[in-house]
Design a protein around this motif. Structure first.
Motif, PDB file in Angstrom:
ATOM      1  N   THR A  11       0.891  -1.059   0.118  1.00 11.82           N
ATOM      2  CA  THR A  11      -0.049   0.031  -0.051  1.00 11.82           C
ATOM      3  C   THR A  11       0.765   1.245   0.054  1.00 11.82           C
ATOM      4  O   THR A  11       0.319   2.305   0.042  1.00 11.82           O
ATOM      5  CB  THR A  11      -0.822   0.037   1.352  1.00 11.82           C
ATOM      6  OG1 THR A  11      -0.180   0.070   2.383  1.00 11.82           O
ATOM      7  CG2 THR A  11      -1.833  -1.042   1.380  1.00 11.82           C
ATOM      8  N   GLY A  14      -0.016   3.700  -2.683  1.00 12.24           N
ATOM      9  CA  GLY A  14      -1.122   4.151  -2.716  1.00 12.24           C
ATOM     10  C   GLY A  14      -1.373   5.049  -1.919  1.00 12.24           C
ATOM     11  O   GLY A  14      -2.054   6.057  -2.103  1.00 12.24           O
ATOM     12  N   ILE A  15      -0.730   4.847  -0.603  1.00 13.42           N
ATOM     13  CA  ILE A  15      -0.870   6.003   0.604  1.00 13.42           C
ATOM     14  C   ILE A  15      -0.129   7.225   0.278  1.00 13.42           C
ATOM     15  O   ILE A  15      -0.717   8.191   0.399  1.00 13.42           O
ATOM     16  CB  ILE A  15      -0.157   5.476   1.773  1.00 13.42           C
ATOM     17  CG1 ILE A  15      -1.372   4.415   2.252  1.00 13.42           C
ATOM     18  CG2 ILE A  15      -0.229   6.501   2.929  1.00 13.42           C
ATOM     19  CD1 ILE A  15      -0.816   3.649   3.339  1.00 13.42           C
ATOM     20  N   GLN A  18      -2.129   9.198  -1.838  1.00 15.07           N
ATOM     21  CA  GLN A  18      -3.141  10.081  -1.150  1.00 15.07           C
ATOM     22  C   GLN A  18      -2.738  11.198  -0.525  1.00 15.07           C
ATOM     23  O   GLN A  18      -3.255  12.262  -0.373  1.00 15.07           O
ATOM     24  CB  GLN A  18      -3.871   9.053  -0.335  1.00 15.07           C
ATOM     25  CG  GLN A  18      -4.732   8.014  -0.902  1.00 15.07           C
ATOM     26  CD  GLN A  18      -5.447   6.942  -0.139  1.00 15.07           C
ATOM     27  OE1 GLN A  18      -6.243   7.282   0.790  1.00 15.07           O
ATOM     28  NE2 GLN A  18      -4.964   5.721  -0.327  1.00 15.07           N
TER      29      GLN A  18
ATOM     30  N   PRO B 148      -6.079   6.748   5.750  1.00 13.20           N
ATOM     31  CA  PRO B 148      -6.075   6.524   4.481  1.00 13.20           C
ATOM     32  C   PRO B 148      -7.128   5.358   3.765  1.00 13.20           C
ATOM     33  O   PRO B 148      -7.489   4.697   4.802  1.00 13.20           O
ATOM     34  CB  PRO B 148      -4.570   6.249   3.967  1.00 13.20           C
ATOM     35  CG  PRO B 148      -3.955   5.788   5.171  1.00 13.20           C
ATOM     36  CD  PRO B 148      -5.080   6.181   6.377  1.00 13.20           C
ATOM     37  N   TRP B 149      -7.308   5.281   2.681  1.00 11.07           N
ATOM     38  CA  TRP B 149      -8.143   4.225   2.133  1.00 11.07           C
ATOM     39  C   TRP B 149      -6.977   2.932   1.924  1.00 11.07           C
ATOM     40  O   TRP B 149      -6.342   3.024   0.902  1.00 11.07           O
ATOM     41  CB  TRP B 149      -8.818   4.539   0.714  1.00 11.07           C
ATOM     42  CG  TRP B 149      -9.449   3.476   0.113  1.00 11.07           C
ATOM     43  CD1 TRP B 149     -10.045   2.407   0.846  1.00 11.07           C
ATOM     44  CD2 TRP B 149      -9.630   3.259  -1.300  1.00 11.07           C
ATOM     45  NE1 TRP B 149     -10.680   1.471  -0.109  1.00 11.07           N
ATOM     46  CE2 TRP B 149     -10.521   2.233  -1.370  1.00 11.07           C
ATOM     47  CE3 TRP B 149      -9.678   3.999  -2.411  1.00 11.07           C
ATOM     48  CZ2 TRP B 149     -11.009   1.640  -2.620  1.00 11.07           C
ATOM     49  CZ3 TRP B 149      -9.921   3.606  -3.648  1.00 11.07           C
ATOM     50  CH2 TRP B 149     -10.724   2.436  -3.637  1.00 11.07           C
ATOM     51  N   MET B 150      -6.961   2.326   2.843  1.00  8.98           N
ATOM     52  CA  MET B 150      -5.725   1.288   2.936  1.00  8.98           C
ATOM     53  C   MET B 150      -6.080   0.258   1.756  1.00  8.98           C
ATOM     54  O   MET B 150      -5.017  -0.297   1.260  1.00  8.98           O
ATOM     55  CB  MET B 150      -5.964   0.469   4.079  1.00  8.98           C
ATOM     56  CG  MET B 150      -5.590   1.274   5.190  1.00  8.98           C
ATOM     57  SD  MET B 150      -4.015   2.142   5.012  1.00  8.98           S
ATOM     58  CE  MET B 150      -2.741   0.564   5.561  1.00  8.98           C
ATOM     59  N   TYR B 152      -6.796   1.188  -1.158  1.00  8.50           N
ATOM     60  CA  TYR B 152      -6.674   1.548  -2.527  1.00  8.50           C
ATOM     61  C   TYR B 152      -6.083   0.715  -3.613  1.00  8.50           C
ATOM     62  O   TYR B 152      -6.325   0.455  -4.754  1.00  8.50           O
ATOM     63  CB  TYR B 152      -6.233   2.782  -2.406  1.00  8.50           C
ATOM     64  CG  TYR B 152      -5.788   3.637  -3.607  1.00  8.50           C
ATOM     65  CD1 TYR B 152      -6.619   4.007  -4.726  1.00  8.50           C
ATOM     66  CD2 TYR B 152      -4.394   3.728  -4.002  1.00  8.50           C
ATOM     67  CE1 TYR B 152      -5.950   4.743  -5.651  1.00  8.50           C
ATOM     68  CE2 TYR B 152      -3.810   4.548  -5.110  1.00  8.50           C
ATOM     69  CZ  TYR B 152      -4.948   4.994  -5.890  1.00  8.50           C
ATOM     70  OH  TYR B 152      -4.346   5.620  -6.996  1.00  8.50           O
TER      71      TYR B 152
END
Lengths: 69, 463
Positions: A11, A14-15, A18, B148-150, B152
């Motif tokens: 992740t 991805g984080i 964000q 966060p949207w983990m 994702y």
């Protein structure tokens, strides 16, 4: 290739994305806010309108602008 | 009582089977989320919309044996048993897209009510009555401000990237998703996407930039070796990401959608209208008499006979190797909602795979069917696939108890087409040979010649 690649947190990117979007949206809101303040000091640029009612775009509004593809 | 071999990754929730009944167990934490979802009415609304599977809490006193099988369970609920479990690498483009959009809709509604989905994988969905259904109630968790949207990256790898790959490169995602159960990596997809596609906003952010950040994050982690402080992410960023992905996925269309098999029924020279009508009646009568719960239509093409079978069977799994045809069939209104179309190459059907080869079941282990249709199938397996007739009959007996199969002799124009550019090494391919092969496992209850053709239909029952 880095050894860490073998132990990548799936992740991580991805984080990171964000977080990046958070900064971008935050920056966008700040610029919009500053621009509104700048206009309020120069009435002729603002068509003589009162700017006291101008509200900065909320994060929701900004995200809606950046949302749907 | 046994645990679902594919349900073990989440320590807070899992699936148990007891005979024909299906249960989900929750830890104390997960049970409190379930209670919240119920009290806020969100779960009922999702079930009412047909988005999430029904669940009925089971009292500890009524089912002590079920609770004993899950000693750490604070709550157990019962789900309706689904007739057939399918996997994303068996779905055509249209089905994966629909499941992806539902994942995003549920995530948006849940977030609005203060919940998130902690994972985002198509394995959490099954297709029931023609629509995707979220079956993993253990996915829900409470949203914490700034989190966060983990899921994702998981969403991108298992939903978004496969769809993008097929839409923008015309490469079907099924073979890749089948061998890579965790999905398609952003870096791999980015390396095959055409440059002009990379400038679309969602593709740039969610594929190109994510791949780049993955690389940078890795090298910076390697450099400092320290745990980094996670910065709070505003909810609006997550909502924006969900909506951006929803917009991008809604606009995706399959590429390279044309397939000769889409027009097969209209253009096949082997059938006159009378022959088609005869075959329709024979198949319909056979299914009506058998009244099977589960039919497998093997080599279903556009679903003509799956639709006919669906009128008399509870459930039909319609299988074909041609992905565009299966995708078109999924969107055909005439096909009943008790028909599940799947992409499957019968010469290489889905194996048992994942952890210990049992996390995802093989096609065969999800059977046998009560009844199978093998119409205009055997010549493809035998002549295009070089499978001997005896092996075809062996395999049929392992996947079904009864059925209707069709034999097409070498003189048929379609078999001649298969033989046109190759040496005929199929000396054993004959009607007598086929009947002898069937006879090893099945009783031939009836055989009829299709009028104005050289084809024969057999109604068979396993001995």
């Amino acid at each position: 290739m880095s050894l860490a690649f073998l132990y990548i947190d799936p992740t991580a990117g991805g984080i990171g994305l964000q977080i990046l979007l958070t900064f971008l949206i935050g920056g966008f809101v700040t610029i919009k806010l500053m621009w509104a303040r700048f206009l309020s000091f120069i009435p002729f640029l603002n068509g003589g309108k009162e700017t006291t009612d101008d509200k900065p775009a909320s994060a929701t509004q900004v995200s809606a602008e950046t949302g749907e593809d | 009582m046994f645990r679902d071999p594919g349900s073990f990754r989440d320590p807070d929730s899992g699936i148990l089977f007891a005979g024909n009944r299906v249960y989900r167990h929750f830890s104390a934490d997960a049970a409190s989320v379930f209670d919240d979802l119920t009290q806020k009415g969100l779960l009922a609304a999702f079930v009412e919309s047909g988005w999430v599977i029904e669940s009925t809490p089971v009292d500890r006193r009524d089912a002590p044996d079920v609770y004993a099988a899950a000693p750490n369970a604070a709550l157990i609920v019962e789900h309706p048993r689904l007739p057939f479990i399918s996997y994303p690498y068996e779905w055509p483009f249209e089905m994966l897209r629909q499941a992806a959009l539902l994942q995003l809709e549920i995530s948006l509604e849940a977030l609005d009510a203060g919940f998130m989905l902690k994972d985002a994988t198509p394995y959490n969905f099954q297709f029931v009555r023609g629509k995707p259904l979220l079956i993993d109630l253990g996915s829900f968790e409470r949203y914490e401000e700034g989190a966060p949207w983990m899921a994702y990256t998981q969403f991108c790898k298992t939903f978004f990237n496969p769809l993008l790959m097929q839409a923008f490169t015309a490469m079907p995602f099924q073979p890749l998703l089948r061998s890579s159960l965790e999905g398609i990596d952003a870096a791999h997809l980015s390396s095959v996407l055409p440059l002009r596609r990379k400038f679309r906003r969602a593709v740039f952010l969610d594929v190109v930039l994510q791949a780049s950040l993955n690389r940078r994050q890795t090298s910076s982690n390697a450099a400092d070796g320290e745990e980094r402080k996670v910065r709070p992410i505003p909810k609006e960023v997550i909502v924006g990401t969900l909506k951006r992905l929803r917009g991008a996925i809604s606009s995706l269309k399959r590429r390279g959608g044309g397939s000769g098999w889409l027009d097969y029924e209209a253009q096949c020279p082997s059938y006159t209208p009378e022959a088609i009508e005869f075959k329709d009646h024979f198949v319909e009568d056979a299914v009506r008499v058998a009244r099977p719960d589960m039919v497998w239509d093997l080599g279903c093409n556009f679903g003509r006979y799956s639709t006919i079978a669906g009128r008399h069977a509870k459930y039909v799994v319609a299988i074909d190797g041609d992905e565009p045809t299966v995708g078109a069939m999924y969107e055909r209104a005439e096909v009943g909602d008790n028909v599940l179309p799947l992409v499957e190459d019968l010469l290489n059907p889905s194996p048992g795979q994942g952890w210990a080869h049992s996390e995802r079941q093989s096609l065969e282990s999800r059977g046998p069917a009560d009844f199978a249709l093998g119409l205009a199938l055997v010549h493809h397996l035998a002549i295009a696939g070089n499978v001997p007739l005896t092996k075809i009959a062996d395999w049929l007996s392992s996947v079904t108890r009864a059925g209707v199969v069709e034999f097409i002799p070498k003189a048929d124009p379609m078999v001649q087409t298969l033989l046109r550019n190759r040496r005929d090494v199929f000396g054993d391919y004959s009607q007598d040979g086929f009947e002898a092969a069937l006879g090893r496992h099945f009783e031939i209850k009836e055989s009829v010649d299709i009028p104005a053709s050289q084809r024969t239909l057999y109604r068979i029952e396993r001995r």
